[in-house]
Design an enzyme around this catalytic site. Sequence first.
Site, PDB file in Angstrom:
ATOM      1  N   SER A  18      82.847  34.319  51.086  1.00 49.85           N
ATOM      2  CA  SER A  18      81.889  34.872  52.051  1.00 49.85           C
ATOM      3  C   SER A  18      80.511  35.066  51.410  1.00 49.85           C
ATOM      4  CB  SER A  18      82.402  36.177  52.663  1.00 49.85           C
ATOM      5  OG  SER A  18      82.386  37.220  51.729  1.00 49.85           O
ATOM      6  N   ARG A  70      92.078  27.716  27.745  1.00 51.56           N
ATOM      7  CA  ARG A  70      90.785  28.075  28.333  1.00 51.56           C
ATOM      8  C   ARG A  70      89.662  27.171  27.822  1.00 51.56           C
ATOM      9  NH1 ARG A  70      88.326  34.142  28.265  1.00 51.56           N
ATOM     10  NH2 ARG A  70      88.121  33.730  26.053  1.00 51.56           N
ATOM     11  N   MET A  95      87.632  34.350  39.770  1.00 50.73           N
ATOM     12  CA  MET A  95      88.605  35.234  39.136  1.00 50.73           C
ATOM     13  C   MET A  95      89.072  34.735  37.764  1.00 50.73           C
ATOM     14  SD  MET A  95      88.589  37.589  41.299  1.00 50.73           S
ATOM     15  CE  MET A  95      89.970  38.642  40.884  1.00 50.73           C
ATOM     16  N   ARG A  96      88.165  34.220  36.986  1.00 47.37           N
ATOM     17  CA  ARG A  96      88.481  33.766  35.622  1.00 47.37           C
ATOM     18  C   ARG A  96      87.554  34.475  34.656  1.00 47.37           C
ATOM     19  NH1 ARG A  96      93.082  30.973  35.120  1.00 47.37           N
ATOM     20  NH2 ARG A  96      93.539  30.562  37.289  1.00 47.37           N
ATOM     21  N   LEU A  98      85.466  34.261  31.540  1.00 46.24           N
ATOM     22  CA  LEU A  98      84.860  33.170  30.763  1.00 46.24           C
ATOM     23  C   LEU A  98      84.620  33.634  29.327  1.00 46.24           C
ATOM     24  CD1 LEU A  98      82.397  32.108  33.592  1.00 46.24           C
ATOM     25  CD2 LEU A  98      84.391  30.795  32.800  1.00 46.24           C
ATOM     26  N   ASN A 112      76.580  37.414  38.420  1.00 48.31           N
ATOM     27  CA  ASN A 112      77.872  37.758  39.010  1.00 48.31           C
ATOM     28  C   ASN A 112      77.651  38.878  40.018  1.00 48.31           C
ATOM     29  OD1 ASN A 112      80.755  37.813  39.329  1.00 48.31           O
ATOM     30  ND2 ASN A 112      80.801  39.668  38.083  1.00 48.31           N
ATOM     31  N   HIS A 114      79.754  42.138  41.611  1.00 47.59           N
ATOM     32  CA  HIS A 114      80.946  42.949  41.343  1.00 47.59           C
ATOM     33  C   HIS A 114      81.012  44.068  42.381  1.00 47.59           C
ATOM     34  CE1 HIS A 114      84.172  44.717  39.028  1.00 47.59           C
ATOM     35  NE2 HIS A 114      83.581  45.877  39.193  1.00 47.59           N
ATOM     36  N   SER A 141      77.253  45.481  42.828  1.00 49.22           N
ATOM     37  CA  SER A 141      76.189  45.235  41.851  1.00 49.22           C
ATOM     38  C   SER A 141      76.065  43.751  41.580  1.00 49.22           C
ATOM     39  CB  SER A 141      76.523  45.922  40.510  1.00 49.22           C
ATOM     40  OG  SER A 141      76.820  47.290  40.687  1.00 49.22           O
ATOM     41  N   GLU A 148      80.657  40.426  27.566  1.00 49.57           N
ATOM     42  CA  GLU A 148      81.575  41.520  27.929  1.00 49.57           C
ATOM     43  C   GLU A 148      81.738  41.580  29.446  1.00 49.57           C
ATOM     44  OE1 GLU A 148      82.169  46.258  27.042  1.00 49.57           O
ATOM     45  OE2 GLU A 148      80.440  45.239  26.196  1.00 49.57           O
ATOM     46  N   LEU A 149      82.976  41.618  29.895  1.00 43.90           N
ATOM     47  CA  LEU A 149      83.282  41.536  31.329  1.00 43.90           C
ATOM     48  C   LEU A 149      82.618  42.659  32.138  1.00 43.90           C
ATOM     49  CD1 LEU A 149      85.083  39.856  33.311  1.00 43.90           C
ATOM     50  CD2 LEU A 149      86.789  41.664  33.035  1.00 43.90           C
ATOM     51  N   ASP A 150      81.908  42.283  33.182  1.00 43.97           N
ATOM     52  CA  ASP A 150      81.263  43.224  34.126  1.00 43.97           C
ATOM     53  C   ASP A 150      80.314  44.211  33.436  1.00 43.97           C
ATOM     54  OD1 ASP A 150      82.794  42.046  36.141  1.00 43.97           O
ATOM     55  OD2 ASP A 150      84.406  43.517  35.946  1.00 43.97           O
ATOM     56  N   GLU A 179      77.014  43.170  50.016  1.00 45.95           N
ATOM     57  CA  GLU A 179      76.948  42.041  49.076  1.00 45.95           C
ATOM     58  C   GLU A 179      76.189  40.874  49.686  1.00 45.95           C
ATOM     59  OE1 GLU A 179      80.911  42.621  46.341  1.00 45.95           O
ATOM     60  OE2 GLU A 179      81.030  41.192  47.968  1.00 45.95           O
TER      61      GLU A 179
HETATM   62  C1  GRF Z   1      83.452  40.172  46.333  1.00 47.53           C
HETATM   63  O1  GRF Z   1      83.798  41.457  46.748  1.00 47.53           O
HETATM   64  C2  GRF Z   1      82.838  40.192  44.966  1.00 47.53           C
HETATM   65  O2  GRF Z   1      82.153  41.365  44.679  1.00 47.53           O
HETATM   66  C3  GRF Z   1      84.041  40.069  44.068  1.00 47.53           C
HETATM   67  O3  GRF Z   1      84.920  39.218  44.739  1.00 47.53           O
HETATM   68  C4  GRF Z   1      84.683  39.290  46.133  1.00 47.53           C
HETATM   69  C5  GRF Z   1      84.448  37.896  46.610  1.00 47.53           C
HETATM   70  O4  GRF Z   1      84.408  37.818  48.006  1.00 47.53           O
HETATM   71  N1  GRF Z   1      83.638  39.609  42.762  1.00 47.53           N
HETATM   72  P1  GRF Z   1      84.076  36.434  48.707  1.00 47.53           P
HETATM   73  O5  GRF Z   1      85.034  35.385  48.157  1.00 47.53           O
HETATM   74  O6  GRF Z   1      82.648  36.109  48.410  1.00 47.53           O
HETATM   75  O7  GRF Z   1      84.316  36.670  50.176  1.00 47.53           O
END
Ligand code: GRF
Length: 230
Positions: A18, A70, A95-96, A98, A112, A114, A141, A148-150, A179
Amino acid sequence: MSGSATLPVAILISGQGSNMAAIARACAEGSIGARIVTVIADHAAAAGIARAEGLGLATQIVPARQFADRKAFEAALEAALAQSRAHLVALAGFMRVLSGPFVQRYAGRMLNIHPSLLPRHRGLHTHDRVLQEGEREHGASVHFVTAELDAGPVICQGRLAVYPTDTVETLTARVHRLEHRIYPRVIGLYASGRLALRDSTVLLDGLPLAAPLLEREEEDPGLARADASA
Ligand code: GRF
C-alpha cells in the site's frame, strides 16, 4: 514533473504494497519529482507485485529462499537494483534484514518506513506492543537506513493519539493512512535535492534537521473525549 528529469526510485516490498501504491500515486499525479523504475519483492506471492503490475510498473522477484545464503541473495538484489538504474531505494514493508556491507553501498540513498515513533518500538508487532504498554501516542517514521535495524536517522514522523477503543486493526489502518502521507512527502523532498544524509545527520536544505518533520492525524473529537474521561 515527469520523464528523465525525475528521480528513479526502486521500491522493495514483501507484502501488500500500500505504501508503494501511495508513492506511485504521488509520482503519477506529478506532486513529487520521482518515478518508480522497479518494484522488487523477495517472494513471488507478495500481493504488492500484482498491485504494481496493475499500476503498469516494472516488477522483479528476487526469491530470497532460493539462494544459499544472505550474501547470494544480496548479490542478486544488487544486480536487480543496478539493472533498474534506481538512484533511491525505498524499503516499504520489506521483511528482510539487510547486511551492513549491503546497506553501506546505498548510504544516504536508502529509506525505510517503520510503523512506530522511532526510537520507540523498533522491530516487529509495534501496534500490539503500543497497546500492551498503554502508550498514548503512536505513529510511523521514515528514516535513512543504516546498518543497525530501524535505528537510522529519522526524517519524518506521522503521529496519532491512541484511543481506549483502539485495537491492532484500528491502529494498523490509521498508521497506514499516515504512512501514505509521509512516505511520498519524504521521497518528494529527496527528489528535489532538499534532503541528504551527512554522517549520521539528516540535512534539510543543507542544514541539520533538529527534529523529525511532523504530520499529525486529525483528532477524532468524540474519541478524544472518551480518552480524557477514561
Ligand atoms: C507498513 O506498516 C510499514 O511501516 C511496515 O510494513 C508495512 C507495509 O505495508 N514496514 P504495505 O505493504 O506498504 O501495505
